[in-house]
Design an enzyme around this catalytic site. Structure first.
Site, PDB file in Angstrom:
ATOM      1  N   HIS A 171      -7.075   3.849   4.162  1.00 56.41           N
ATOM      2  CA  HIS A 171      -6.338   2.685   4.133  1.00 56.41           C
ATOM      3  C   HIS A 171      -6.529   1.940   5.461  1.00 56.41           C
ATOM      4  O   HIS A 171      -6.702   2.658   6.294  1.00 56.41           O
ATOM      5  CB  HIS A 171      -4.761   2.734   3.993  1.00 56.41           C
ATOM      6  CG  HIS A 171      -4.097   1.453   3.613  1.00 56.41           C
ATOM      7  ND1 HIS A 171      -3.674   0.503   4.399  1.00 56.41           N
ATOM      8  CD2 HIS A 171      -3.634   0.958   2.294  1.00 56.41           C
ATOM      9  CE1 HIS A 171      -3.008  -0.441   3.905  1.00 56.41           C
ATOM     10  NE2 HIS A 171      -2.962  -0.155   2.645  1.00 56.41           N
ATOM     11  N   ASP A 219      -2.519   3.914  -4.887  1.00 60.70           N
ATOM     12  CA  ASP A 219      -3.252   3.899  -5.926  1.00 60.70           C
ATOM     13  C   ASP A 219      -3.608   5.382  -6.465  1.00 60.70           C
ATOM     14  O   ASP A 219      -3.923   5.565  -7.629  1.00 60.70           O
ATOM     15  CB  ASP A 219      -4.530   3.223  -5.809  1.00 60.70           C
ATOM     16  CG  ASP A 219      -4.229   1.811  -5.576  1.00 60.70           C
ATOM     17  OD1 ASP A 219      -3.317   1.126  -6.462  1.00 60.70           O
ATOM     18  OD2 ASP A 219      -5.024   1.205  -4.907  1.00 60.70           O
TER      19      ASP A 219
HETATM   20  N1  ACO Z   1     -13.638   8.261   0.830  1.00 62.08           N
HETATM   21  C1  ACO Z   1     -14.529   8.719   1.809  1.00 62.08           C
HETATM   22  N2  ACO Z   1     -14.734   8.565   2.897  1.00 62.08           N
HETATM   23  C2  ACO Z   1     -13.735   7.263   3.361  1.00 62.08           C
HETATM   24  C3  ACO Z   1     -12.961   6.810   2.407  1.00 62.08           C
HETATM   25  C4  ACO Z   1     -12.891   7.210   1.057  1.00 62.08           C
HETATM   26  N3  ACO Z   1     -11.740   6.860   0.099  1.00 62.08           N
HETATM   27  N4  ACO Z   1     -12.305   5.753   2.997  1.00 62.08           N
HETATM   28  C5  ACO Z   1     -12.827   5.746   3.991  1.00 62.08           C
HETATM   29  N5  ACO Z   1     -13.844   6.582   4.451  1.00 62.08           N
HETATM   30  C6  ACO Z   1     -14.692   6.927   5.564  1.00 62.08           C
HETATM   31  C7  ACO Z   1     -15.845   5.783   5.750  1.00 62.08           C
HETATM   32  O1  ACO Z   1     -16.975   5.998   4.876  1.00 62.08           O
HETATM   33  C8  ACO Z   1     -15.939   5.643   7.188  1.00 62.08           C
HETATM   34  O2  ACO Z   1     -16.640   6.916   7.463  1.00 62.08           O
HETATM   35  P1  ACO Z   1     -17.646   6.798   8.721  1.00 62.08           P
HETATM   36  O3  ACO Z   1     -16.824   6.567  10.196  1.00 62.08           O
HETATM   37  O4  ACO Z   1     -18.315   8.100   8.896  1.00 62.08           O
HETATM   38  O5  ACO Z   1     -18.577   5.770   8.265  1.00 62.08           O
HETATM   39  C9  ACO Z   1     -14.456   5.903   7.700  1.00 62.08           C
HETATM   40  O6  ACO Z   1     -13.819   6.627   6.592  1.00 62.08           O
HETATM   41  C10 ACO Z   1     -13.786   4.733   7.896  1.00 62.08           C
HETATM   42  O7  ACO Z   1     -13.795   3.724   6.732  1.00 62.08           O
HETATM   43  P2  ACO Z   1     -13.828   2.113   6.585  1.00 62.08           P
HETATM   44  O8  ACO Z   1     -14.560   1.719   5.510  1.00 62.08           O
HETATM   45  O9  ACO Z   1     -14.327   1.614   7.993  1.00 62.08           O
HETATM   46  O10 ACO Z   1     -12.242   2.190   6.350  1.00 62.08           O
HETATM   47  P3  ACO Z   1     -11.911   0.618   5.869  1.00 62.08           P
HETATM   48  O11 ACO Z   1     -10.268   0.384   6.714  1.00 62.08           O
HETATM   49  O12 ACO Z   1     -12.693  -0.599   6.083  1.00 62.08           O
HETATM   50  O13 ACO Z   1     -11.521   0.705   4.660  1.00 62.08           O
HETATM   51  C11 ACO Z   1     -10.479   1.206   2.331  1.00 62.08           C
HETATM   52  C12 ACO Z   1     -10.216   0.977   3.823  1.00 62.08           C
HETATM   53  C13 ACO Z   1     -11.261  -0.033   1.727  1.00 62.08           C
HETATM   54  C14 ACO Z   1      -8.917   1.296   1.714  1.00 62.08           C
HETATM   55  C15 ACO Z   1     -11.266   2.610   2.353  1.00 62.08           C
HETATM   56  O14 ACO Z   1     -10.227   3.666   2.791  1.00 62.08           O
HETATM   57  C16 ACO Z   1     -11.682   2.884   0.954  1.00 62.08           C
HETATM   58  O15 ACO Z   1     -12.738   2.407   0.446  1.00 62.08           O
HETATM   59  N6  ACO Z   1     -10.808   3.527   0.005  1.00 62.08           N
HETATM   60  C17 ACO Z   1     -11.011   3.807  -1.263  1.00 62.08           C
HETATM   61  C18 ACO Z   1     -10.584   2.647  -2.192  1.00 62.08           C
HETATM   62  C19 ACO Z   1      -9.179   2.498  -2.261  1.00 62.08           C
HETATM   63  O16 ACO Z   1      -8.422   3.532  -2.646  1.00 62.08           O
HETATM   64  N7  ACO Z   1      -8.447   1.320  -2.124  1.00 62.08           N
HETATM   65  C20 ACO Z   1      -7.106   1.254  -2.079  1.00 62.08           C
HETATM   66  C21 ACO Z   1      -6.671   0.797  -0.904  1.00 62.08           C
HETATM   67  S1  ACO Z   1      -4.872   0.512  -0.931  1.00 62.08           S
HETATM   68  C22 ACO Z   1      -4.533  -1.180  -1.564  1.00 62.08           C
HETATM   69  O17 ACO Z   1      -5.521  -1.888  -1.628  1.00 62.08           O
HETATM   70  C23 ACO Z   1      -3.363  -0.970  -2.373  1.00 62.08           C
END
Ligand code: ACO
Length: 433
Positions: free
Chosen positions: A311, A368
């Site tokens: 998140h 979710d």
């Molecule tokens: N699975 C694996 N790796 C992940 C995940 C995940 N779900 N989420 C983040 N990471 C990793 C990224 O690859 C990144 O790794 P790195 O530093 O080696 O490059 C690091 O964690 C940071 O990730 P970001 O993408 O920079 O984090 P951001 O804050 O932009 O993204 C998000 C947040 C979009 C929710 C992300 O965690 C994600 O894609 N989750 C999966 C989708 C999801 O469940 N969305 C629902 C969110 S809640 C909502 O909207 C109600």
């Protein structure tokens, strides 16, 4: 809205020039730098793509502490609201700023109940969508189309007009949502029943057929109401920021909400709940090996994410996920649903939260991760999951739109950019290119 500023402004220096930047402190001690005059004083802007460190407004609606896993609506912890309140009461709280008294909630409920039907002509829209139309496509366009039936709302003159528009949206979106589902399975539209609660009425419109009555389970009704409460607001997320941005141009509430629904649709936002279910099904199909799936997520080359994990704000357990997880176990047991996807979800969570990749990145289950399993147990199909999220988030979007429009500092939202394109160049006639 409080506008506390500390005595000591921050100082920013660039190219021998210095600007004093006011420091703004929120009621929970959050600190922001008010950089509005930075460009005038220093010729520099703040660059923050994806707004991960930018406050777009002051807001008194929802407080989140992502490090501690805290979520409060108007100061009240989400756990208390999930236990003691109802979705309509929470909607009132978010939109009007305080819990309603007895008369307040009765008036609000009556107003909403009176507007649950949609204009009969709107059924023609539904008739012309293909059977395969995604319900999010239908509800977003229908939300916007509502504006054409209430032209007076486009020039709302006062609080009463706005209250009516708000009630119409909250009342009609479930009717539209349920019909968008009925359309995909070739069933006739089921009219709302105004003696039912908000959640029960939605279930009725989803699952009743003219030939027979749907036997409502009060535990399912309450579970759905709690899920709506848990989704009702989450401060400046992608869809809410979209609603604010669109509304800042003075676009009407229906149009602004339609834009929010579209933003919610994305797989990284509200679309994630459907993606979780697809992920769990894919793991089951591949033999149920969660460790193998986690290895794929971690290898970085696959581009696969663990959906329902991570998140932007929570770097701890999402407090909503805790509530949903407990509810999921209870409801599935009560409904005697033996869902092997629940077992896979639990194994996946267990493996992920012990894994250094997820620990280092502070990735925990979000709202979710388990919600889809409850929807599935209730009988809601996967392509309706994000619609369920939209129904829940509606009061939050409305509250933010209203707060923004009532803010005396309101200006049209208009970010700046750092231009990285070509310097001045001249038009080349086609024969010389
Ligand atoms: N699975 C694996 N790796 C992940 C995940 C995940 N779900 N989420 C983040 N990471 C990793 C990224 O690859 C990144 O790794 P790195 O530093 O080696 O490059 C690091 O964690 C940071 O990730 P970001 O993408 O920079 O984090 P951001 O804050 O932009 O993204 C998000 C947040 C979009 C929710 C992300 O965690 C994600 O894609 N989750 C999966 C989708 C999801 O469940 N969305 C629902 C969110 S809640 C909502 O909207 C109600």
């Amino acid at each position: 809205m409080s506008k506390k500023e500390t005595k000591e402004p921050a100082e920013i220096r660039i190219n021998g020039k210095m600007a004093k930047v006011p420091v703004v402190v929120g009621t929970e001690g959050e600190v922001g730098l008010d950089i509005r005059r930075l460009r005038d004083e220093l010729g520099a802007i703040a660059l923050d793509p994806s707004f991960s460190n930018t406050g777009a407004c002051r807001s008194a609606i929802t407080y989140i502490d992502g490090e501690k896993g805290i979520l409060r609506y108007r100061g009240i912890p989400i756990e208390e609201l999930a236990e003691k309140s109802t979705f309509l009461e929470v909607a009132y709280l978010l939109i009007y700023g305080k819990l309603p008294d007895k008369t307040g909630i009765e008036t609000f409920k009556t107003l909403i109940t009176r507007h649950t039907m949609v204009h009969e002509d709107m059924k023609n829209f539904f008739a012309n969508y293909p059977l395969t139309a995604h319900p999010m496509a239908i509800i977003s366009s229908m939300a916007c189309s509502l504006s054409s039936y209430y032209p007076e709302s486009l020039v709302a003159k006062g609080q009463e007009d706005l209250d009516l528009t708000i009630a119409r949206l909250i009342a009609k979106l479930p009717t539209i949502a349920a019909y968008s589902y009925k359309k995909t399975i070739g069933h006739p539209m089921i009219y709302p029943k105004n003696n039912l609660s908000y959640a029960a009425n939605f279930i009725h419109m989803m699952f009743s057929v003219p030939a027979e009555e749907y036997a409502l389970d009060p535990d399912v009704e309450r579970a759905l109401d709690i899920l709506l409460i848990l989704h009702a607001d989450h401060e400046q997320n992608c869809s809410t920021s979209t609603v604010r941005m669109v509304g800042s141009s003075q676009a009407n509430l229906f149009a602004s909400i339609a834009a929010g629904i579209c933003a919610l649709w994305g797989r990284l936002h509200g679309g994630a709940n459907a993606e979780v279910m697809e992920m769990l099904e894919a793991i089951r199909k591949a033999g149920g090996d969660v460790k193998k799936y986690i290895a794929q997520v971690k290898d970085g080359k696959s581009g696969i994410r663990l959906m329902g994990f991570g998140h932007r704000v929570y770097k701890n357990y999402d407090p909503r996920a805790n509530i949903i997880k407990a509810m999921c176990h209870k409801l599935l047991k009560k409904l005697t649903v033996d869902d092997d996807l629940l077992k896979i979800a639990m194994e996946l969570e267990d493996a992920a939260i012990k894994d250094s990749y997820f620990i280092q990145r502070k990735l925990y289950p979000n709202v979710d991760f388990y919600s889809g399993l409850i929807y599935r147990a209730i009988g809601i199909p996967t392509n309706m999951f994000t619609v369920m999220f939209a129904l829940g988030r509606l009061p939050g979007w409305i509250a933010h739109w209203k707060e923004m429009r009532e803010d005396p500092e309101l200006k049209i939202g208009r970010p700046r950019q750092i231009y990285t394109g070509p310097k001045l160049t001249h038009y080349t006639p086609i024969e010389k290119r």
